[in-house]
Scaffold this motif. Structure first.
Motif, short mmCIF file in Angstrom:
data_model
loop_
_atom_site.label_atom_id
_atom_site.label_comp_id
_atom_site.label_asym_id
_atom_site.label_seq_id
_atom_site.Cartn_x
_atom_site.Cartn_y
_atom_site.Cartn_z
N GLN A 295 -12.95 -1.63 5.02
CA GLN A 295 -13.48 -0.91 6.54
C GLN A 295 -14.73 -0.67 6.65
OE1 GLN A 295 -10.36 1.97 6.64
NE2 GLN A 295 -8.67 0.63 7.06
N GLU B 288 -11.77 -7.06 19.59
CA GLU B 288 -12.25 -5.69 19.58
C GLU B 288 -12.34 -5.46 20.89
OE1 GLU B 288 -12.30 -3.95 16.92
OE2 GLU B 288 -12.62 -5.08 15.10
N PHE C 106 -12.31 -6.08 9.51
CA PHE C 106 -10.97 -5.99 9.75
C PHE C 106 -10.38 -7.28 10.17
CE2 PHE C 106 -13.39 -2.12 10.86
CZ PHE C 106 -12.43 -0.94 10.38
N ASP C 107 -8.96 -7.13 9.70
CA ASP C 107 -8.45 -8.14 9.84
C ASP C 107 -7.81 -8.99 11.01
OD1 ASP C 107 -6.45 -6.69 10.17
OD2 ASP C 107 -5.47 -7.09 7.92
N HIS C 108 -8.03 -8.04 12.03
CA HIS C 108 -7.72 -8.34 13.38
C HIS C 108 -6.20 -9.17 13.67
CE1 HIS C 108 -12.41 -8.77 13.92
NE2 HIS C 108 -11.90 -7.54 14.36
N TYR C 109 -5.21 -8.18 12.91
CA TYR C 109 -3.95 -8.94 13.19
C TYR C 109 -3.87 -10.28 12.91
CZ TYR C 109 -3.01 -4.43 15.31
OH TYR C 109 -2.74 -3.17 15.59
N ARG D 169 0.89 -1.19 -0.10
CA ARG D 169 0.10 -0.06 0.09
C ARG D 169 1.04 1.36 0.06
NH1 ARG D 169 -5.00 -0.42 3.81
NH2 ARG D 169 -5.32 -2.17 2.57
N ILE E 189 -18.35 -2.31 20.85
CA ILE E 189 -18.53 -0.63 20.12
C ILE E 189 -19.73 -0.67 19.34
CG2 ILE E 189 -16.97 -1.49 18.32
CD1 ILE E 189 -15.69 1.29 18.50
N PRO F 146 -3.28 1.53 7.29
CA PRO F 146 -3.92 0.31 7.32
C PRO F 146 -4.60 0.30 8.64
CG PRO F 146 -1.36 0.11 7.47
CD PRO F 146 -1.69 1.46 7.23
N MET F 147 -5.54 -0.30 8.79
CA MET F 147 -6.21 -0.61 10.14
C MET F 147 -6.39 -2.05 10.39
SD MET F 147 -7.09 2.18 11.94
CE MET F 147 -6.52 3.65 11.38
N HIS F 148 -6.34 -2.33 11.41
CA HIS F 148 -6.58 -3.94 11.69
C HIS F 148 -7.73 -3.94 12.66
CE1 HIS F 148 -2.77 -5.01 10.16
NE2 HIS F 148 -2.34 -3.82 10.71
N THR F 149 -8.15 -3.31 13.55
CA THR F 149 -9.25 -3.66 14.31
C THR F 149 -10.36 -2.40 14.22
OG1 THR F 149 -7.98 -2.36 16.43
CG2 THR F 149 -7.88 -4.63 16.02
N GLN F 150 -11.51 -2.69 14.59
CA GLN F 150 -12.59 -1.61 14.46
C GLN F 150 -12.38 -0.73 15.75
OE1 GLN F 150 -16.21 -3.34 14.86
NE2 GLN F 150 -17.26 -1.40 14.38
N VAL F 151 -11.69 -1.10 16.76
CA VAL F 151 -11.81 0.02 17.72
C VAL F 151 -10.77 0.94 17.48
CG1 VAL F 151 -12.71 -1.40 19.56
CG2 VAL F 151 -10.31 -1.84 18.94
N ASP F 152 -9.50 0.44 16.70
CA ASP F 152 -8.55 1.40 16.49
C ASP F 152 -9.12 2.52 15.34
OD1 ASP F 152 -6.73 0.52 18.02
OD2 ASP F 152 -5.62 -0.75 16.48
N TYR F 153 -10.03 1.77 14.37
CA TYR F 153 -10.28 2.61 13.33
C TYR F 153 -11.44 3.64 13.97
CZ TYR F 153 -13.67 3.33 9.27
OH TYR F 153 -14.27 4.02 8.35
#
Lengths: 176, 315, 89, 417
Positions: free
Chosen positions: B31, B128, B36-39, B8, B271, C50-57
């Motif tokens: 998004q 999350e 989200f790919d959640h690491y 990217r 959330i 890049p975003m990995h989690t909704q909470v960070d987003y």
């Protein structure tokens, strides 16, 4: 289980995981070929080694109870049969040959990246022992308490806050 | 994942307009859909309730690893399982995590099961995390390795994280006046997880009731355990969906509520329940000024008119 | 006296309006023509990352949203004052 | 107080100048024109003050204990119940009752209803003090109160609802201080300051509406973090913020009615004739506004139940408790208000307003404590927690009274304005 009473240490005492000893064996084995006593010391950080009376256990349980398919005896478990129906006797026999000591080490975990790997959930050595031993002991009424088999070392007592490390005061627990 | 990021960035640096737009849209699409790919390489632990024998080794190892205060009783004292824990006449009877212990094993005598079952409790390290999203000073963070860690240096002690956590995990040092803080399992992040090593409780567990690995691998393992032993397990992986998914996963031989799990935990991130309000906020902030100034102009039309007649310079 | 103050206020608000318009204009220009600095700006302020989690987003989008709100909050009174002044005939 | 009511010539200061033409000094203004000895005398003659003295004697050591030995020594707050009475009553209960400031600010300044002017300042002061003491309650409850500015300047978590609460309380408190300042400047005789504030009044009022909407709402939205913990009847993930906002409207209005009633009863010497004469009508007017909010509230509460399809819960014990709350705290005062407004009966309106005020606190306690962890166990606050709460609330009353005695809140300043 009165292990250690009539133990004759004429045979060499083998630490589990020494593949060297078994690798040269090319013939079918029976119980008489097995070592009488096996010393297990993989928990040496916290416990004294356990002297496992192998001979005694061969009289109480079938070989395949512990050595699943490694003896060349066809497995009975349905899901094992699918692949191992005609599996010959394995080159390796000791638990530690398949069940890793460092099950959750970086290298061990990396092997899971191989999509070809089928046995993904193989327990580590410690897990294999306990799952097998405790599972059976529960069924047949053998000892199942930790300290029935393991004698705690000083380091173990320190961790468990046991013995001379036992809490003196009642801790600082408030009402919460 | 790292490749993805680099790609990217390269796109952007490459200065190809089309590529930028494409990558932006791609990012936006994924998004906006909440995917989200959640690491994906983050770690987790699979807890198999059928395997736990209640030896409390994990409690002992945790206490030592994290340097927690001395317990009331030694960790090989199993009378704690039968203790009733009233908190001065109130409080729950079951043992739970406290400011003195990050993990707890509880015993359950389930009717129809001939032996007691044991369940380990600790932070589930949500994908999350509710604690994170509820924290107004960003004291929590989700590390790429999978841990939810806490920073006591910015914490104000509002305890909203304790309200938000669907698993009742964070605890507060109520006994401290000058240095209170949240106490909760941190997946041994600093001492172990960062280096790729399993947490202390997993390492000590004799029964391998705790399996450490990538969360994706663990889910697969859990499914295969259920598949190959359908009589032994309930067909559910607690933590796969609960609270939007947790790094710690559980398998149980009986319905989960019988071994102390809260089965009413919603299957989506906390959330999601707060989102509605969060989206209203900027709208109120941006619409109200003009709206109410407009109301003012409308309702004071007469005044405005007379003022206009007098002198249109004054407002 | 009051007249002078009002004129000053008018001037200040006019300058502010011009500045805001310029800022928006620059941004628009940058985005429309895909200027390199516009991309750098977006990466710099984290509009592209890049975003990995909704909470960070959420932390991220809320941060930007509230900044925009605060900015608008400061602009609106100026805008209103600017709007309310008529040129003296 | 007897001193004031009995000796008419010692009617307290309403002007910069003494009857003989010389100016009051600030000290004299603070002592209400009495000598220090006389002031002390009237202070100890008041039985309320004795009650406050006892409360302070008991409460202060406990408050010190809380700051020296931690929250654990004075509260039953626990890992299961992180929030107790301080927030349940002090923050969630006091803030909705302080919505009066923005309500009357809007009515008078924005919509130009000058007829509500006599009670506007009281409403603004009520708002300011309510918020200020809610923050004090927060300071008692926070684990590290000295880090209060952290969410603003040190480490920001903008996705959190509490982040909004923090920012809105901080900014709204400043707005409210500015809104109350004109009466202080009048009293002080600094007219330039007053004019400066007056020139911003529209901006302040609009900011007041924005910040109140979001702040009252955010307090409700805080509970949307606990979907599995708070009883579903008291929690509506989608509408919680608007439930809190809507109930704060009639809560704030009724609080002004209650406070003004108390002022009329116990502080009539301080009110001017205009205030006393218009109060009945104003109370009816406020109540009229409140009924509109109340009837809306009842409907949207049930819409929330429909939205989440929670009808079955109404058949349980919790459901009965819920219906009891709605009936006693909202429906009953609504009926009373409607009857009283149609019959011009200010007394009944005042009684209904008292029910509403208690009802709002009841609702917030239900949400924050009683129906929280409904499937776990019930927490009963520690007696010391109650003592501190009473202590802080007493300081609120004392501060309220102190300001009312002096500043031109319920009377018009006779001097230059």
């Amino acid at each position: 289980m009165s292990q250690g009473k009539n133990v004759q240490r004429t045979l060499c005492i083998i630490a589990v995981g020494s593949a060297l000893f078994w690798s040269g064996l090319g013939y079918a084995m029976d119980a008489s070929d097995a070592p009488e006593v096996i010393t297990m010391d993989s928990l040496e950080n916290h416990y004294d080694p356990v002297e496992f009376n192998h001979l005694e256990h061969t009289e109480m349980a079938a070989c395949t109870d512990c050595h699943h398919h490694t003896l060349g005896i066809p497995p009975t478990n349905e899901s094992c049969v699918k692949c191992h129906e005609n599996s010959p006797e394995a080159d390796v026999l000791s638990c530690g040959d398949c069940h890793l000591t460092d099950r959750f080490g970086i290298e061990a975990l990396a092997t899971l990246d191989d999509p070809q790997l089928y046995h993904r959930g193989t327990p580590g050595l410690k897990g294999a022992y306990h799952l097998n031993c405790v599972g059976c002991h529960q069924e047949v009424g053998g000892p199942i308490g930790c300290e029935d088999c393991h004698t705690m070392k000083d380091a173990g007592k320190k961790m468990f806050k046991a013995g001379k490390y036992a809490p003196v005061s009642k801790g600082e627990k408030g009402g919460h | 994942m790292k490749n993805k990021i680099i790609n990217r960035r390269n796109f952007i640096k490459g200065g190809l307009g089309g590529a930028v737009v494409a990558s932006q849209l791609k990012g936006k699409e994924s998004q906006a859909a909440g995917a989200f790919d959640h690491y994906p390489d983050s770690m987790g632990v699979l807890v198999d309730v059928t395997r736990c024998v209640g030896c409390r080794s994990c409690e002992a190892a945790c206490n030592q690893e994290q340097g927690l205060p001395e317990p009331e009783k030694p960790f090989n004292d199993y009378s704690v399982f039968d203790e009733v824990h009233p908190h001065g006449g109130h409080g729950r009877e079951e043992r739970r995590t406290t400011e003195y212990n990050y993990t707890i094993v509880n015993k359950y005598n389930v009717p129809g099961v001939d032996h007691p079952l044991f369940r380990k409790i600790q932070c589930n390290h949500c994908l999350e995390p509710a604690c994170l999203t509820s924290c107004f000073v960003n004291a929590y963070s989700k590390t790429p390795e999978g841990a939810v860690v806490y920073d006591p240096t910015v914490c104000v002690g509002c305890r909203t994280c304790m309200i938000a956590c669907p698993f009742y995990v964070p605890t507060f040092k109520y006994g401290s006046a000058f240095k209170p803080r949240i106490m909760k399992c941190v997946f041994c992040h600093e001492t172990r997880l960062k280096e790729g090593r399993p947490p202390a409780c997993v390492e000590i567990c004799p029964q391998e009731a705790l399996t450490f690995g990538k969360r994706t691998d663990l889910l697969e393992m859990a499914k295969s355990r259920i598949r190959s032993n359908p009589d032994k397990y309930v067909d559910h992986i607690y933590g796969e969906k609960e609270a939007g998914g947790t790094a710690w996963l559980y398998l149980s031989p009986v319905e989960f509520d019988k071994v102390g799990f809260d089965v009413h935990v919603p299957h989506e991130p906390v959330i999601n329940f707060v989102r509605d309000f969060l989206s209203i906020v900027p709208m109120v902030l941006l619409i109200w000024p003009a709206l109410f100034t407009g109301f003012h102009l409308l309702s004071n039309r007469k005044d405005a008119k007379s003022q206009h007649d007098e002198d249109n310079q004054e407002v | 006296m009051k007249q002078v103050v009002n004129n000053q206020k008018g001037l200040i608000s006019f300058i502010l309006m011009v500045q805001i318009t310029l800022a928006f204009g620059m941004m628009l220009f940058g985005f429309i023509f895909q200027a390199e600095w516009a991309k750098n700006f977006m990466v710099g302020v984290g509009m592209i990352k890049p975003m990995h989690t909704q909470v960070d987003y959420y932390t991220y989008i809320k941060g930007i949203e509230y900044l925009m709100c605060v900015y608008y909050f400061m602009t609106f009174p100026v805008f209103y004052m600017f709007l309310s002044k008529k040129k003296k005939k | 107080m007897k001193l004031f009511t009995n000796n008419k010539q010692e009617v307290p200061i309403v002007d910069h100048c003494k009857p003989d033409g010389s100016k009051w000094s600030i000290t004299e203004k603070l002592l209400l024109g009495l000598s220090f000895q006389d002031y002390k005398k009237q202070f100890f003659r008041n039985p309320f003050n004795w009650a406050f003295i006892i409360i302070f004697l008991i409460g202060t050591p406990i408050l010190i204990e809380r700051y020296l030995f931690g929250l654990g020594t004075v509260t039953h707050s626990s890992s299961d119940y992180p929030w107790g009475l301080f927030l349940g009553f002090g923050l969630f209960g006091m803030v909705p009752l302080s919505a009066s400031g923005f309500m009357l600010g809007t009515t008078v300044e924005l919509f130009g209803r000058k007829d509500f002017h006599p009670i506007e300042r009281l409403a603004l002061l009520n708002g300011l003090l309510g918020y200020f003491f809610a923050v004090l309650f927060l300071m008692v409850d926070l684990g590290m109160p000295w880090r209060l500015p952290y969410p603003m300047f040190v480490s920001l978590g903008p996705a959190a609802v509490l982040f909004l609460v923090a920012w809105h309380v901080a900014t709204y408190l400043s707005v409210q201080v500015a809104e109350v300042l004109p009466s202080f400047f009048e009293w002080l005789g600094w007219l330039k300051g007053k004019r400066a504030i007056r020139s911003m009044v529209l901006g302040l009022t609009v900011s007041g509406i924005i910040l109140s909407t979001l702040h009252q709402g955010a307090l409700g939205a805080l509970f949307t973090y606990a979907p599995g913990k708070l009883h579903p009847l008291w929690l509506s993930a989608n509408f919680q913020w608007i439930h809190f906002f809507c109930s704060s409207i009639f809560g704030g209005l009724c609080m002004v009615i209650v406070v003004s009633t108390l002022i009329k009863k116990f502080m009539a010497w301080r009110c001017d004739d205009h205030f006393l004469e218009t109060l009945d009508n104003l109370s009816l007017g406020l109540a009229k506004g409140a009924t509109l909010a109340m009837i809306t509230y009842i409907v949207i509460k049930f819409v929330a139940i429909a939205h989440d399809k929670e009808w079955a819960y109404l058949l349980t014990g919790w459901g009965q408790y819920y219906l009891l709350e709605i009936t006693v705290a909202v429906v009953l005062p609504l009926i009373l208000c409607v009857w009283a407004i149609r019959n011009d009966n200010a007394t009944v309106v005042r009684f209904a307003a008292l029910i509403v005020v208690l009802g709002i606190i009841w609702n917030r306690l239900n949400t924050a404590l009683i129906c929280y962890n409904w499937h776990l166990y019930q927490e009963i606050p520690h007696w010391k927690e109650v003592a501190i709460t009473v202590l802080v609330y007493s300081s609120y009353i004392i501060t309220y009274r102190f300001i009312l005695y002096r500043l031109p809140i319920v009377y018009e300043w006779k001097g230059e304005k």
